[in-house]
Motif scaffolding. Sequence first.
Motif, PDB file in Angstrom:
ATOM      1  N   UNK A   1       0.842  -1.186   0.000  1.00  0.00           N
ATOM      2  CA  UNK A   1       0.000   0.000   0.000  1.00  0.00           C
ATOM      3  C   UNK A   1       0.887   1.248   0.000  1.00  0.00           C
ATOM      4  N   UNK A   2       0.539   2.198  -0.831  1.00  0.00           N
ATOM      5  CA  UNK A   2       1.325   3.425  -0.938  1.00  0.00           C
ATOM      6  C   UNK A   2       1.124   4.295   0.303  1.00  0.00           C
ATOM      7  N   UNK A   3       2.181   5.009   0.655  1.00  0.00           N
ATOM      8  CA  UNK A   3       2.134   5.877   1.822  1.00  0.00           C
ATOM      9  C   UNK A   3       2.163   7.337   1.369  1.00  0.00           C
ATOM     10  N   UNK A   4       1.318   8.149   1.990  1.00  0.00           N
ATOM     11  CA  UNK A   4       1.147   9.545   1.604  1.00  0.00           C
ATOM     12  C   UNK A   4       1.669  10.497   2.673  1.00  0.00           C
ATOM     13  N   UNK A   5       2.248  11.583   2.201  1.00  0.00           N
ATOM     14  CA  UNK A   5       2.689  12.680   3.059  1.00  0.00           C
ATOM     15  C   UNK A   5       2.005  13.950   2.584  1.00  0.00           C
ATOM     16  N   UNK A   6       1.458  14.695   3.515  1.00  0.00           N
ATOM     17  CA  UNK A   6       0.786  15.955   3.193  1.00  0.00           C
ATOM     18  C   UNK A   6       1.556  17.069   3.896  1.00  0.00           C
ATOM     19  N   UNK A  40      -7.453   9.794   1.815  1.00  0.00           N
ATOM     20  CA  UNK A  40      -6.479   8.799   1.334  1.00  0.00           C
ATOM     21  C   UNK A  40      -5.477   8.363   2.397  1.00  0.00           C
ATOM     22  N   UNK A  41      -5.605   8.900   3.594  1.00  0.00           N
ATOM     23  CA  UNK A  41      -4.660   8.567   4.653  1.00  0.00           C
ATOM     24  C   UNK A  41      -3.341   9.287   4.441  1.00  0.00           C
ATOM     25  N   UNK A  42      -2.471   9.173   5.413  1.00  0.00           N
ATOM     26  CA  UNK A  42      -1.159   9.794   5.294  1.00  0.00           C
ATOM     27  C   UNK A  42      -0.805  10.609   6.511  1.00  0.00           C
ATOM     28  N   UNK A  43       0.412  11.084   6.506  1.00  0.00           N
ATOM     29  CA  UNK A  43       0.933  11.890   7.602  1.00  0.00           C
ATOM     30  C   UNK A  43       0.891  13.362   7.227  1.00  0.00           C
ATOM     31  N   UNK A  88       3.797   9.171  -2.210  1.00  0.00           N
ATOM     32  CA  UNK A  88       3.087  10.345  -2.727  1.00  0.00           C
ATOM     33  C   UNK A  88       3.255  11.504  -1.756  1.00  0.00           C
ATOM     34  N   UNK A  89       3.521  12.696  -2.318  1.00  0.00           N
ATOM     35  CA  UNK A  89       3.692  13.886  -1.488  1.00  0.00           C
ATOM     36  C   UNK A  89       2.758  14.980  -2.011  1.00  0.00           C
ATOM     37  N   UNK A  90       1.841  15.389  -1.157  1.00  0.00           N
ATOM     38  CA  UNK A  90       0.963  16.511  -1.456  1.00  0.00           C
ATOM     39  C   UNK A  90       1.616  17.751  -0.870  1.00  0.00           C
ATOM     40  N   UNK A  91       1.816  18.783  -1.685  1.00  0.00           N
ATOM     41  CA  UNK A  91       2.397  20.041  -1.224  1.00  0.00           C
ATOM     42  C   UNK A  91       1.288  21.082  -1.277  1.00  0.00           C
ATOM     43  N   UNK A  92       0.893  21.562  -0.103  1.00  0.00           N
ATOM     44  CA  UNK A  92      -0.297  22.399   0.015  1.00  0.00           C
ATOM     45  C   UNK A  92       0.044  23.768   0.613  1.00  0.00           C
ATOM     46  N   UNK A 164     -11.686  15.144  -1.706  1.00  0.00           N
ATOM     47  CA  UNK A 164     -11.590  13.687  -1.545  1.00  0.00           C
ATOM     48  C   UNK A 164     -11.594  12.975  -2.892  1.00  0.00           C
ATOM     49  N   UNK A 165     -12.478  13.381  -3.781  1.00  0.00           N
ATOM     50  CA  UNK A 165     -12.545  12.744  -5.112  1.00  0.00           C
ATOM     51  C   UNK A 165     -11.231  12.950  -5.858  1.00  0.00           C
ATOM     52  N   UNK A 166     -10.695  14.158  -5.812  1.00  0.00           N
ATOM     53  CA  UNK A 166      -9.424  14.442  -6.478  1.00  0.00           C
ATOM     54  C   UNK A 166      -8.289  13.617  -5.884  1.00  0.00           C
ATOM     55  N   UNK A 167      -8.183  13.612  -4.548  1.00  0.00           N
ATOM     56  CA  UNK A 167      -7.098  12.893  -3.881  1.00  0.00           C
ATOM     57  C   UNK A 167      -7.116  11.408  -4.217  1.00  0.00           C
ATOM     58  N   UNK A 168      -8.290  10.828  -4.227  1.00  0.00           N
ATOM     59  CA  UNK A 168      -8.415   9.401  -4.556  1.00  0.00           C
ATOM     60  C   UNK A 168      -8.031   9.119  -6.009  1.00  0.00           C
ATOM     61  N   UNK A 169      -8.263  10.097  -6.857  1.00  0.00           N
ATOM     62  CA  UNK A 169      -7.955   9.944  -8.288  1.00  0.00           C
ATOM     63  C   UNK A 169      -6.446  10.035  -8.561  1.00  0.00           C
ATOM     64  N   UNK A 170      -5.733  10.897  -7.817  1.00  0.00           N
ATOM     65  CA  UNK A 170      -4.324  11.149  -8.140  1.00  0.00           C
ATOM     66  C   UNK A 170      -3.339  10.197  -7.473  1.00  0.00           C
ATOM     67  N   UNK A 171      -3.766   9.453  -6.456  1.00  0.00           N
ATOM     68  CA  UNK A 171      -2.815   8.526  -5.811  1.00  0.00           C
ATOM     69  C   UNK A 171      -2.909   7.127  -6.408  1.00  0.00           C
TER      70      UNK A 171
END
Length: 171
Positions: A1-6, A40-43, A88-92, A164-171
Amino acid sequence: MEKNLIIYYSRKGENYWNGGIKNIAKGNTEIVAEFIQKAVGGDLFEIDTIKPYAEDYYVCIDEAKKELREQARPKLKKYLDNIAEYDNVFVCGPCWWGTFPMAIFTQLEKLDFTGKKVMAVMTHEGSGLGSCERDLKKLCAGATFGMGLAVHGADASKSESTVAAWAKKVV
């Protein structure tokens, strides 16, 4: 399972809001970052500067403009040293003069993005993603890039389903 960082920077207090100034208890970008985490979960990692920006919104944007002109790298209270465990890294961040606050760049320049997928998320009051995606591509060498997301800041608290829809689509 992929791990996400926000990774995010968010401004509480005085913010530009639908053409005026409004005092908010939680920053728009923080709200969106939490929606991503819920979807999508993540730290979560909040960027916080040692020297705070001015409480007055108009003074703050002048500070931000000066930092951008100087390509400043404000010092942070804490840093991420390694993101090896993440896929995956989300930069916000908020849109300050067409891009992220320079404090975000302070953090990103310390990381190795080789093999990571990076997505830009920007809260704004009319600028969309500005140049943040182009700027991330310069800073995040070795990364691949997913589709970014722009969220109107004043609508952040109502954006959960879209985020949520976008995040689920991009990971």
